[in-house]
Design a protein around this motif. Structure first.
Motif, PDB file in Angstrom:
ATOM      1  N   VAL A 113       0.851  -1.184   0.000  1.00 19.58           N
ATOM      2  CA  VAL A 113       0.000   0.000   0.000  1.00 19.58           C
ATOM      3  C   VAL A 113       0.889   1.237   0.000  1.00 19.58           C
ATOM      4  N   SER A 114       0.733   2.063  -1.012  1.00 23.19           N
ATOM      5  CA  SER A 114       1.505   3.298  -1.125  1.00 23.19           C
ATOM      6  C   SER A 114       0.601   4.388  -1.676  1.00 23.19           C
ATOM      7  N   GLN A 115       1.136   5.584  -1.785  1.00 16.71           N
ATOM      8  CA  GLN A 115       0.349   6.674  -2.360  1.00 16.71           C
ATOM      9  C   GLN A 115       0.043   6.411  -3.831  1.00 16.71           C
ATOM     10  N   HIS A 116       0.815   5.578  -4.453  1.00 18.47           N
ATOM     11  CA  HIS A 116       0.573   5.251  -5.859  1.00 18.47           C
ATOM     12  C   HIS A 116      -0.487   4.164  -5.997  1.00 18.47           C
ATOM     13  N   THR A 117      -0.432   3.132  -5.141  1.00 15.06           N
ATOM     14  CA  THR A 117      -1.343   1.996  -5.292  1.00 15.06           C
ATOM     15  C   THR A 117      -2.666   2.170  -4.558  1.00 15.06           C
ATOM     16  N   ALA A 118      -2.650   2.824  -3.402  1.00 16.41           N
ATOM     17  CA  ALA A 118      -3.874   2.955  -2.596  1.00 16.41           C
ATOM     18  C   ALA A 118      -3.793   4.197  -1.719  1.00 16.41           C
ATOM     19  N   PRO A 119      -3.873   5.384  -2.307  1.00 16.01           N
ATOM     20  CA  PRO A 119      -3.723   6.617  -1.522  1.00 16.01           C
ATOM     21  C   PRO A 119      -4.751   6.769  -0.403  1.00 16.01           C
ATOM     22  N   SER A 120      -5.956   6.232  -0.598  1.00  8.00           N
ATOM     23  CA  SER A 120      -6.980   6.380   0.443  1.00  8.00           C
ATOM     24  C   SER A 120      -6.599   5.598   1.701  1.00  8.00           C
ATOM     25  N   ILE A 121      -5.957   4.442   1.527  1.00  7.11           N
ATOM     26  CA  ILE A 121      -5.543   3.650   2.685  1.00  7.11           C
ATOM     27  C   ILE A 121      -4.347   4.308   3.377  1.00  7.11           C
ATOM     28  N   VAL A 122      -3.436   4.862   2.587  1.00  5.96           N
ATOM     29  CA  VAL A 122      -2.321   5.629   3.161  1.00  5.96           C
ATOM     30  C   VAL A 122      -2.864   6.761   4.011  1.00  5.96           C
ATOM     31  N   GLN A 123      -3.898   7.428   3.505  1.00 10.31           N
ATOM     32  CA  GLN A 123      -4.484   8.548   4.245  1.00 10.31           C
ATOM     33  C   GLN A 123      -5.133   8.083   5.541  1.00 10.31           C
ATOM     34  N   LEU A 124      -5.785   6.909   5.505  1.00  5.50           N
ATOM     35  CA  LEU A 124      -6.393   6.369   6.722  1.00  5.50           C
ATOM     36  C   LEU A 124      -5.336   6.154   7.806  1.00  5.50           C
ATOM     37  N   ALA A 125      -4.216   5.560   7.412  1.00  5.95           N
ATOM     38  CA  ALA A 125      -3.136   5.323   8.374  1.00  5.95           C
ATOM     39  C   ALA A 125      -2.562   6.639   8.878  1.00  5.95           C
ATOM     40  N   ALA A 126      -2.357   7.594   7.954  1.00  4.60           N
ATOM     41  CA  ALA A 126      -1.802   8.892   8.339  1.00  4.60           C
ATOM     42  C   ALA A 126      -2.729   9.623   9.307  1.00  4.60           C
ATOM     43  N   ASP A 127      -4.030   9.610   9.015  1.00  8.76           N
ATOM     44  CA  ASP A 127      -4.997  10.279   9.883  1.00  8.76           C
ATOM     45  C   ASP A 127      -5.028   9.653  11.272  1.00  8.76           C
ATOM     46  N   LYS A 128      -4.968   8.322  11.300  1.00  6.91           N
ATOM     47  CA  LYS A 128      -5.045   7.633  12.591  1.00  6.91           C
ATOM     48  C   LYS A 128      -3.835   7.955  13.463  1.00  6.91           C
ATOM     49  N   LEU A 129      -2.650   7.903  12.898  1.00  6.35           N
ATOM     50  CA  LEU A 129      -1.449   8.155  13.698  1.00  6.35           C
ATOM     51  C   LEU A 129      -1.322   9.627  14.062  1.00  6.35           C
ATOM     52  N   GLU A 130      -1.789  10.503  13.195  1.00  5.33           N
ATOM     53  CA  GLU A 130      -1.815  11.916  13.564  1.00  5.33           C
ATOM     54  C   GLU A 130      -2.782  12.123  14.722  1.00  5.33           C
ATOM     55  N   GLU A 131      -3.923  11.440  14.685  1.00  2.59           N
ATOM     56  CA  GLU A 131      -4.901  11.515  15.768  1.00  2.59           C
ATOM     57  C   GLU A 131      -4.298  11.029  17.089  1.00  2.59           C
ATOM     58  N   ARG A 132      -3.416  10.032  17.028  1.00  2.41           N
ATOM     59  CA  ARG A 132      -2.773   9.500  18.228  1.00  2.41           C
ATOM     60  C   ARG A 132      -1.522  10.293  18.613  1.00  2.41           C
ATOM     61  N   GLY A 133      -1.099  11.235  17.766  1.00  3.64           N
ATOM     62  CA  GLY A 133       0.085  12.023  18.081  1.00  3.64           C
ATOM     63  C   GLY A 133       1.366  11.224  17.972  1.00  3.64           C
ATOM     64  N   ILE A 134       1.436  10.325  16.974  1.00  3.68           N
ATOM     65  CA  ILE A 134       2.600   9.459  16.795  1.00  3.68           C
ATOM     66  C   ILE A 134       3.263   9.763  15.448  1.00  3.68           C
ATOM     67  N   PRO A 135       4.563  10.085  15.435  1.00  5.50           N
ATOM     68  CA  PRO A 135       5.265  10.339  14.165  1.00  5.50           C
ATOM     69  C   PRO A 135       5.466   9.042  13.386  1.00  5.50           C
ATOM     70  N   PHE A 136       5.455   9.126  12.065  1.00  5.67           N
ATOM     71  CA  PHE A 136       5.542   7.931  11.241  1.00  5.67           C
ATOM     72  C   PHE A 136       6.185   8.263   9.898  1.00  5.67           C
ATOM     73  N   VAL A 137       6.572   7.209   9.200  1.00  4.63           N
ATOM     74  CA  VAL A 137       7.111   7.341   7.853  1.00  4.63           C
ATOM     75  C   VAL A 137       6.754   6.078   7.085  1.00  4.63           C
ATOM     76  N   PHE A 138       6.506   6.213   5.789  1.00  7.72           N
ATOM     77  CA  PHE A 138       6.268   5.073   4.910  1.00  7.72           C
ATOM     78  C   PHE A 138       7.544   4.748   4.145  1.00  7.72           C
ATOM     79  N   PRO A 139       7.753   3.483   3.798  1.00 12.15           N
ATOM     80  CA  PRO A 139       8.884   3.153   2.919  1.00 12.15           C
ATOM     81  C   PRO A 139       8.747   3.861   1.575  1.00 12.15           C
ATOM     82  N   ILE A 140       9.857   4.020   0.896  1.00 15.39           N
ATOM     83  CA  ILE A 140       9.840   4.642  -0.430  1.00 15.39           C
ATOM     84  C   ILE A 140       9.337   3.664  -1.479  1.00 15.39           C
ATOM     85  N   TYR A 141       9.521   2.378  -1.238  1.00 12.72           N
ATOM     86  CA  TYR A 141       9.160   1.313  -2.176  1.00 12.72           C
ATOM     87  C   TYR A 141       9.897   1.475  -3.501  1.00 12.72           C
ATOM     88  N   ASP A 142      11.178   1.818  -3.411  1.00 14.37           N
ATOM     89  CA  ASP A 142      11.999   1.896  -4.617  1.00 14.37           C
ATOM     90  C   ASP A 142      12.609   0.515  -4.874  1.00 14.37           C
TER      91      ASP A 142
END
Length: 352
Positions: free
Chosen positions: A143-172
């Motif tokens: 799951v990446s911004q290219h393959t499933a941006p809506s799911i990436v956003q769900l994860a981003a929103d949830k961790l922002e809501e919890r106040g937890i910093p995060f990063v996704f792999p580059i998938y290069d």
């Protein structure tokens, strides 16, 4: 739904152990309209969100004592404002009303300490998120911004809501050579750790899931943190519910490693730091120590050349305070056992 710009900013912001999280006393929720009834419910939802962020425990809102914040919101709320937002509704986005509530830091801190609720410091662990989905149409894919941006956003929103910093792999290419979709799906922990080394995160998370013919979402997760690996699973009625529930479980467990319970008595310590040879270094040193929530008071005792001694009162366990110092990235132990005598911590300053 928030813009993907938030996730993109975190994605490219660089990789470092732990990050100081801001806006922990701000709650943001969506409400149907600007009526007084909607505002009241919105303030309650925002207070729950902020208490979870501050304590690191998603179950804290079910404690009877927490109802005090809901029954007397005026004692804890600073300001309330509205903003225009877009909310997901299936495949479409529709206009909605966003309620932003700024809570009083002094009042909430006093409430948390009085009731001996856990405190999760603002200097928080960085999570690396590998998410893989088994899709009946396309097969297994990360799951990446290219393959499933809506799911990436769900994860981003949830961790922002919890106040937890995060990063996704580059998938290069490097990521894909180090960890294939099949290896990720099979929870190959060794390959996962090797593929994650380049990101230098505190916590490695691998989340996998699929949808059944009935629409149920089933999945499981693995995370590695502080040399330990843990597994879990979840079943939900939607991808949104699955992501929210899974990350609540993961964050609750990880946060318990860093959170502390306020103590009635403070502990007196001396911190001896070598290598502080500039005025700017002195100022930054004091700032980094004062940022740690366990610090109740701080005073410079002596300064001799590049060595500075400080008298510090800390709330909670000394080893947690020591860990927080190291996680800031500005301190390193100057002895094999820097806590040997129990009252003095010996450190070297790392200028950045």
């Amino acid at each position: 739904m928030k813009s993907l710009a938030i996730a993109t900013l975190v994605f490219f912001s660089g990789f470092a152990h732990s990050e100081y999280v801001e806006n922990l006393y701000v709650g943001r929720v969506n409400v149907p309209n600007q009526s007084s009834l909607s505002q009241l419910q919105g303030v309650r939802d925002a207070s729950n969100q902020v208490l979870i962020k501050l304590t690191g425990d998603s179950e804290v809102i079910h404690m009877p004592v927490v109802s005090e914040v809901l029954l007397r919101p005026d004692d804890y709320v600073g300001t309330v404002g509205y903003r225009a937002v877009e909310e997901s509704n299936g495949a479409k986005t529709v206009p909605s009303v966003g309620l932003e509530v700024n809570f009083s830091k002094v009042a909430l801190d006093e409430f948390i300490r009085t009731n001996k609720l856990p405190i999760l410091p603002a200097n928080r662990p960085l999570l690396l998120l590998w998410i893989i989905r088994d899709n009946r149409a396309t097969g297994r894919e990360f799951v990446s911004q290219h393959t499933a941006p809506s799911i990436v956003q769900l994860a981003a929103d949830k961790l922002e809501e919890r106040g937890i910093p995060f990063v996704f792999p580059i998938y290069d290419l490097q990521d894909r050579m180090a960890l294939s979709e099949n290896n990720a799906w099979e929870f190959n922990a060794e390959m996962l750790v090797d593929a994650s080394k380049r990101y230098d995160s505190d916590v490695i998370v691998l989340l996998r899931f699929y949808e059944t013919s009935s629409g149920e979402v089933r999945g499981s997760w693995l995370y590695q943190h502080a040399g330990r690996r843990k597994l879990g699973d979840d079943r939900s009625g939607s991808i949104s519910q699955f992501v929210s529930s899974s990350f609540d479980q993961i964050v609750d467990q990880v946060a318990s490693y860093y959170a502390y319970i306020p103590q009635n008595e403070n502990k007196d310590l001396v911190i001896e730091v070598d290598g502080v040879d500039t005025y700017a270094g002195h100022r930054l040193l004091l700032q980094k120590i004062q940022e740690i929530e366990l610090v109740e008071s701080l005073q410079i005792s002596t300064v001799r050349g590049s060595r500075i001694n400080l008298a510090v009162q800390v709330e909670g366990e000394i080893d947690r305070f020591f860990t927080a110092l190291l996680r800031s990235g500005h301190f390193a132990a100057s002895r094999a056992d820097p806590l040997a005598d129990g009252s003095t911590i010996h450190l070297n300053w790392i200028a950045q």
